[in-house]
Design a protein around this motif. Structure first.
Motif, PDB file in Angstrom:
ATOM      1  N   ALA A   1       0.829  -1.204   0.000  1.00  0.00           N
ATOM      2  CA  ALA A   1       0.000   0.000   0.000  1.00  0.00           C
ATOM      3  C   ALA A   1       0.863   1.253   0.000  1.00  0.00           C
ATOM      4  N   GLN A   2       1.938   1.236   0.771  1.00  0.00           N
ATOM      5  CA  GLN A   2       2.812   2.413   0.806  1.00  0.00           C
ATOM      6  C   GLN A   2       3.482   2.652  -0.548  1.00  0.00           C
ATOM      7  N   THR A   3       3.876   1.589  -1.214  1.00  0.00           N
ATOM      8  CA  THR A   3       4.477   1.725  -2.544  1.00  0.00           C
ATOM      9  C   THR A   3       3.466   2.315  -3.528  1.00  0.00           C
ATOM     10  N   LEU A   4       2.249   1.807  -3.495  1.00  0.00           N
ATOM     11  CA  LEU A   4       1.199   2.324  -4.382  1.00  0.00           C
ATOM     12  C   LEU A   4       0.871   3.776  -4.045  1.00  0.00           C
ATOM     13  N   ALA A   5       0.818   4.096  -2.747  1.00  0.00           N
ATOM     14  CA  ALA A   5       0.456   5.447  -2.323  1.00  0.00           C
ATOM     15  C   ALA A   5       1.502   6.466  -2.747  1.00  0.00           C
ATOM     16  N   SER A   6       2.765   6.058  -2.775  1.00  0.00           N
ATOM     17  CA  SER A   6       3.826   6.993  -3.148  1.00  0.00           C
ATOM     18  C   SER A   6       3.678   7.480  -4.585  1.00  0.00           C
TER      19      SER A   6
END
Length: 622
Positions: A340-345
Motif C-alpha cells: 500500500a505504501q508503494t502504491l500510495a507513493s
C-alpha cells in the motif's frame, strides 16, 4: 432607473442556479454573448407568459464578474414590474464552455423561476430551515421547467443533462446529506430527478457522496448503508467496495474495548483513509465481533479483486489483520501495508493525511512484528513530515500527531535507557492531556504512565487532573435507531413510512409539500418533503440518542428527552459549550443548536423537552 428588491426578507435576494465560484477572466467574448442570446431567444419564443408581469420576455443581461452564477429577479420602473435574467462571466467561461445546450438549461431554469412565480412569492414567517427546504424544492421545479422548455425549443436532452455533469467536473458537487442545509440540491440529486433513464446511476453517485460525508463525520453505520446501496446497484464499483469494507471495519474497531486492545498489545493505529470520488450502524455489540470483521475483510478483498492498485484498500486490509478476532497477525499485515505504501507513493490523488496514516500504521505493524529498526525509521520520518507541515496542514493532522506521540512513548517506555524512559513519561502525560478519555487507547496509556511513574519514583497525576484538560469532540449526529429501523436525515420519506407506518401526516405550510409526520407512541416527529429534513424526539417514549466521541472510541453517552440541563451539559462535555439559538418551524420557538454535531435541543424549566437532528441554517442578516 430605480432598482428595488421585490422579495421579502425571508427570501434570498436572487434565485440563482448555481453557487458562487471564482474564475480567472471577467471578459465575455462576442461569440459567447451571441451563443447565450441565441439560446435565450429560442427559449422565450416557446415559453408561456406568467401572470403579474406587464413586460415579457425578461431582459437578458451580462455581468462582467468572475463569479460562477446566474440569477432571476425583477425591478420596478414606472409602476411596472420588469423581469430580468442575468448571467455572470464566470459561469459562461467555466460552466457553459461554448455549448449552447448548457446555456439553454441554465437560462431555461432562470426563466422557470419567473414563470413558476418563485421571484415574486414569499413564505412569510418561515424559518431559515423551512425557507431552505422551500428553495430546494423551487430549484427542482425550475430544473424540470427549464428542461421541458429547452426540449420544446429543440435542444438536445443529452446535451442538457451534460450541464450538471459539467458542474461535477468543476467540483460544484456535494452530498445529498450536506444539501439538506443548502438552498440548492446536490447536482447528482438534480440529475436523478431529470435523467430518468439513468436515475439509478445518479442516485448511486449521490449515495457515494453521502457515504463519503458520513465517513468524514465518522458515522460509519450510515456510511455502510450508503456504500452497500451503491455496490448493490453497481457491483463493479471498486471504490464503493473499498469504502464499504472500511465502514464495516471501523464499526468493528468502534466496538473494541480497552481489554481487547491490551490483548492485541499493539501501538495506536491511525484510521481515516478512504476514497473520496468514484471513478468507475454504530456497533450493536461491544468487544470482538468476528462476523463483522469477516464482512469488512470480504468487502476489501472484493475491492482489490476489481482493482488491485487501490492503495488504501490494501492498507485497510492490513489494519484489519492487526486487529483480527483471533489476535494480531503482523505476518499478513506487513506485506499488505508495504504494498500500500508503494502504491500510495505514486498516487497523487491521496492527501497528506492518508499517506501519513499509512506510514504510521505500517510502523505499528513493524513494531508488532518485532522489526524495531524499521519501526524507528518510519516513526522518525512521520515526525519529520509532521514537523514540516504548515500551520493549516497541522490542524488536519491532529490525529496523526496523537498516534505518533502514543507510539513513540510506548517504544521509549520499553527502553532500558533511563533518560528515554523519562522522555516517555513526559510524552505520555502530554498524550493524556490532549486526547479524549473516551478514546479506547487513553486508559491503556494511563496504565503505562502510572506504572512508569512507579518505576521511576515519580508521583502519578490522577486521572481526573489529566482528563480535565482533554478535548471532547463528538461525532456529528445524523441518524437514530427506532426499534430495528435506522432513520437518517436525507432518507426518503416513503421508505421510512414503509418501515415505521404512515404516521399522522399534517402540512406545515399550506401550498407547499413540507409536512410533519408524527408517531406519538414512538416519541417521534419527522419534518419532511419527499425526504427527511429533521428528526424530532418529542416525549419520554422517544429512544435515547447515543453520542460518540471522534476517533476509536469506547465511551458511552446518550441524550434523552426529560433529562436535566446539567445532565445535558455533562453528556455533551466540551461540545456543549458551542451553541446558539435557532428556530425549526416556529420563528418564536428557539432551540439550542449545536452546529458542530447537528443537534437542536429545546430546554424548558431546566429540562430537555425536545431533541432534533437537523441541519439548521444560520439566521440571515440583510
Amino acid at each position: 432607473m430605480t432598482w428595488r428588491l421585490a422579495v421579502r426578507a425571508v427570501l434570498l435576494v436572487v434565485v440563482s442556479l448555481t453557487t458562487a465560484m471564482k474564475t480567472s477572466s471577467a471578459e465575455i467574448s462576442d461569440a459567447d454573448k451571441k451563443m447565450v442570446e441565441t439560446a435565450f431567444a429560442r427559449l422565450v419564443a416557446v415559453s408561456e407568459k406568467p401572470e403579474g408581469f406587464t413586460d415579457w420576455p425578461p431582459q437578458l443581461g451580462f455581468i462582467d464578474e468572475d463569479t460562477f452564477n446566474a440569477f432571476a429577479t425583477f425591478f420596478e420602473q414606472d409602476g411596472k414590474q420588469v423581469p430580468v435574467v442575468r448571467v455572470y462571466a464566470g459561469l459562461i467561461h467555466q460552466g457553459l464552455i461554448g455549448k449552447i445546450d448548457y446555456a439553454a438549461l441554465t437560462l431555461g431554469h432562470e426563466i422557470g423561476h419567473h414563470v413558476l412565480g418563485h421571484t415574486k412569492n414569499s413564505h412569510a414567517g418561515a424559518t431559515n430551515l423551512m425557507e431552505t427546504t422551500f428553495t430546494r424544492d423551487q430549484e427542482y421545479a425550475a430544473d424540470l421547467y427549464g428542461m421541458q422548455l429547452a426540449l420544446k425549443a429543440g435542444f438536445s436532452f443529452k446535451g442538457l443533462v451534460g450541464t450538471f455533469r459539467r458542474w461535477i467536473e468543476l467540483g460544484q458537487d456535494y452530498s445529498s446529506f450536506e444539501g439538506a442545509q443548502l438552498d440548492h440540491p446536490a447536482p447528482t440529486d438534480r440529475i436523478a430527478a431529470l435523467d430518468k433513464e439513468q436515475a439509478s446511476l445518479w442516485r448511486s453517485m449521490g449515495a457515494f457522496d453521502s457515504g463519503v460525508y458520513f465517513l468524514l463525520t465518522q458515522q460509519y453505520g450510515l456510511a455502510e448503508r450508503s456504500f452497500r446501496s451503491v455496490t448493490k446497484e453497481f457491483p463493479d464499483a471498486y471504490e464503493a467496495w473499498a469504502n464499504l469494507g472500511y465502514s464495516v471495519l471501523m464499526q468493528y474497531a468502534d466496538a473494541l474495548e480497552p481489554d481487547d486492545l491490551r490483548k492485541f498489545d499493539l501501538g495506536q493505529i491511525l484510521v481515516g483513509g478512504f476514497y473520496r470520488r468514484p471513478a468507475s450502524l454504530s456497533a450493536k455489540v461491544r468487544g470482538v465481533n468476528e462476523d463483522m470483521w469477516w464482512e469488512a475483510v470480504g468487502a476489501l478483498r472484493e475491492a482489490l479483486r476489481l482493482n488491485p492498485t487501490l492503495a488504501l484498500a490494501k492498507a485497510n486490509l492490513g489494519v484489519a489483520y492487526l486487529i483480527a478476532p483471533g489476535g494480531r497477525d503482523p505476518g499478513k499485515a506487513i506485506p499488505l501495508l508495504e504494498e500500500a505504501q508503494t502504491l500510495a507513493s505514486k498516487d497523487t490523488s491521496l492527501d497528506a493525511m492518508a499517506k501519513l496514516g499509512l506510514a504510521i500504521n505500517l510502523a505499528v505493524a513493524y513494531g508488532a512484528g518485532g522489526k524495531e529498526a524499521e519501526f524507528e525509521t518510519l516513526m522518525a520520518n512521520a515526525e519529520k513530515t509532521l514537523a514540516g507541515a504548515s500551520e493549516a496542514e497541522r490542524s488536519g493532522l491532529a490525529l496523526a500527531s496523537s498516534a505518533i506521540s502514543y507510539n513513540r512513548a510506548f517504544a521509549m517506555a520499553s527502553s532500558s535507557d533511563g533518560e528515554r524512559r523519562k522522555q516517555a513519561l513526559t510524552e505520555l502525560e502530554g498524550y493524556l492531556r490532549t486526547t479524549s478519555p473516551s478514546v479506547a487507547w487513553w486508559s491503556i496509556a494511563y496504565e503505562r504512565y502510572s506504572s512508569l511513574c512507579t518505576a521511576l519514583g515519580a508521583t502519578a497525576k490522577s486521572r481526573d487532573s489529566l482528563v480535565a484538560r482533554a478535548p471532547n469532540k463528538l461525532r456529528q449526529v445524523a441518524s437514530i435507531e427506532i426499534g430495528k429501523t435506522v432513520v437518517a436525515i436525507g432518507d426518503k420519506l416513503a421508505d421510512v413510512q414503509k418501515a415505521l407506518g404512515a404516521g399522522v401526516v399534517a402540512p406545515v405550510v399550506a401550498g407547499t409539500n413540507l409536512v410533519r409526520v408524527t408517531y406519538l407512541d414512538r416519541g417521534l416527529e419527522l419534518l419532511a418533503t419527499d425526504t427527511i429534513v429533521a428528526i424530532q424526539l418529542i416525549n419520554d417514549k422517544a429512544p435515547g440518542l447515543p453520542l460518540k466521541a471522534q476517533g476509536l472510541s469506547s465511551g458511552k453517552r446518550e441524550l434523552k428527552v426529560g433529562m436535566t440541563v446539567d445532565e445535558l451539559d455533562s453528556a455533551l462535555g466540551d461540545a456543549g459549550q458551542n451553541f446558539d439559538f435557532r428556530p425549526l418551524t416556529d420563528p418564536n420557538v428557539k432551540y439550542r443548536f449545536y452546529s458542530d454535531i447537528g443537534l437542536a435541543v429545546r430546554v424548558q424549566k431546566g429540562h430537555v423537552t425536545e431533541i432534533a437532528l437537523a441541519m439548521i441554517p444560520q439566521e440571515r442578516v440583510l
